[in-house]
Design an enzyme around this catalytic site. Structure first.
Site, PDB file in Angstrom:
ATOM      1  N   SER A 161       4.334  -1.511  -0.645  1.00 37.48           N
ATOM      2  CA  SER A 161       5.040  -0.810   0.426  1.00 37.48           C
ATOM      3  C   SER A 161       5.520  -1.818   1.454  1.00 37.48           C
ATOM      4  O   SER A 161       4.940  -2.899   1.605  1.00 37.48           O
ATOM      5  CB  SER A 161       4.099   0.198   1.102  1.00 37.48           C
ATOM      6  N   TYR A 187      -3.978   0.370   5.722  1.00 32.93           N
ATOM      7  CA  TYR A 187      -2.992   0.630   4.672  1.00 32.93           C
ATOM      8  C   TYR A 187      -2.169  -0.626   4.380  1.00 32.93           C
ATOM      9  O   TYR A 187      -1.987  -1.001   3.217  1.00 32.93           O
ATOM     10  CB  TYR A 187      -2.078   1.773   5.102  1.00 32.93           C
TER      11      TYR A 187
END
Length: 314
Positions: A161, A187
Site C-alpha cells: 500500500s 499499518y
C-alpha cells in the site's frame, strides 16, 4: 533485483484485472489467493480463473469463500476453484494450510489484510496488523517454498500500500511494546514489511526460479476499510498533499495484483514495487505515490527475514 531496467506496461490506473489477462493463458497453473472471498481478492481470483488457472481461495470465512467460488465459476466457466481455511493471525491455521498443499504452486497472491485497526494482539503478544499482514504471509510463503520451487518459475505477489510511506519497519519496537500505538503507523509498518519481503524473497529464492514483487492496488472501497470512514481517508490523503482520492473499482484495484502475478513483461523480474500497473518511481517528499527507499533497502529486507524467522520460532 534481477535487473535494473524499469518495467513499462501498456496498462494504467483504469485498466481492469480481466483486461490484464486478456492475452494470458494460465492453463495448468495453480494459484492461491489469500483473502479471496471479498474485495480485490475476488477480482484477482476471477481474472486468474478466467485465464485458465486452478485457483484456491484461502479464506477465514468458508461460507463467503464458497459463495465467491460459485460466483467466479458462473462468470468464467472455470470450475477448478477450491476453498480452503486460512487465518493468517493463527500459526496453527497457516501450518495446516501448508501441510495440506500437495504439488507445485505457480502463483501465490498474498492479498488478505487488515487496515488501521484498534490495538489488538495475537496470543503470542504480536501486534495484529504486523502479525496478519506480514508474519502470516511470511509463514505461508516460506512454508510453501518447496511447492513454489517445484513450479519452476513461480511468482509471489505481496499486496502492499501507499501507506508504507507512513513508516519503515521499526525494528527496535515492531510490536508497539514501548511506543504508543498508532493504527496508521502500525499499518504502514506492515505494508513496508510486505515490500521488504518481496526484495529478500527474490534474492534468497532466485536459484529456485521464484520471484516476488509488491504493489499498491489503489484507493478502493472494500471491507478493508471497516475501521476507517471514507471521510477520514479523504482527510488524511489531503493532509498528506495527495488531494482528494481517485477511487478505483474493485476490478481496477485488482489489476496491478494480476499484472504482477501473470504478465510476461515481468518474467524473471522481482524485488520491485508497482502502482497503477506500472513500476513505481522513487517517492518524492510531500507526495503519496512512489516507493520509499527504506522499503527497497536490501539490508533491512535481510534483517526483517531473520527477525520474522526468529519470531515465528519463538
Amino acid at each position: 533485483m534481477t535487473t535494473d531496467t524499469p518495467v513499462h506496461t501498456p496498462f494504467d490506473a483504469r485498466t481492469t484485472a480481466l483486461e490484464v489477462v486478456r492475452d494470458v493463458d494460465l492453463t495448468g497453473r495453480r494459484a492461491v489467493v489469500t483473502g479471496g472471498a471479498s474485495g480485490i481478492g475476488v477480482e484477482t481470483a476471477r481474472a486468474l480463473a478466467a485465464a485458465g488457472a486452478d485457483v484456491t481461495l484461502a479464506v477465514r470465512d468458508l461460507d463467503a469463500g464458497r459463495r465467491a467460488a460459485t460466483d467466479i465459476t458462473d462468470s468464467t466457466g472455470n470450475d477448478r476453484l477450491l476453498v480452503a481455511p486460512l487465518d493468517l493471525a493463527d500459526r496453527a491455521s497457516v501450518a495446516a494450510f501448508v501441510a495440506t498443499w500437495d504439488g507445485p504452486l505457480h502463483l501465490l497472491v498474498n492479498n488478505a489484510g487488515i487496515m488501521a485497526s484498534p490495538e489488538r494482539r495475537t496470543p503470542e503478544g504480536w501486534e495484529l496488523q504486523f502479525a496478519t499482514n506480514h508474519l502470516g504471509h511470511f509463514a505461508l510463503a516460506t512454508g510453501l517454498h518447496r511447492a513454489l520451487a517445484a513450479a519452476e518459475g513461480a511468482r509471489v505477489v505481496a499486496v502492499s500500500s501507499a501507506a508504507h510511506l507512513r513508516s519503515p519497519v521499526v525494528f527496535d519496537d515492531i510490536h508497539f511494546r514501548q511506543r504508543p500505538y498508532d493504527p496508521w503507523e502500525a499499518y504502514g509498518q506492515s505494508k513496508t514489511a510486505n515490500v521488504l519481503f518481496a526484495v529478500e524473497a527474490t534474492r534468497r529464492w532466485a536459484d529456485d526460479g521464484i520471484v516476488s514483487n509488491a504493489l499498491m492496488p489503489g484507493a478502493i472501497h472494500t471491507n478493508l476499510q471497516r475501521y476507517v470512514s471514507a471521510e477520514e481517508l479523504e482527510r488524511m490523503r489531503a493532509a498528506s498533499g495527495g488531494g482528494a482520492a481517485t477511487w478505483k473499482t474493485v476490478e481496477q484495484g485488482a489489476a496491478t495484483s494480476v499484472l504482477v502475478a501473470t504478465s510476461p513483461l515481468l518474467d524473471g523480474i522481482g524485488g520491485r514495487y508497482f502502482e497503477d500497473c506500472q513500476q513505481a518511481a522513487p517517492n518524492q517528499p510531500g507526495t503519496r505515490t512512489g516507493v520509499a527507499a527504506y522499503a527497497l533497502d536490501p539490508a533491512a529486507a535481510e534483517r526483517l527475514w531473520t527477525v520474522s524467522e526468529q519470531t515465528l520460532r519463538g
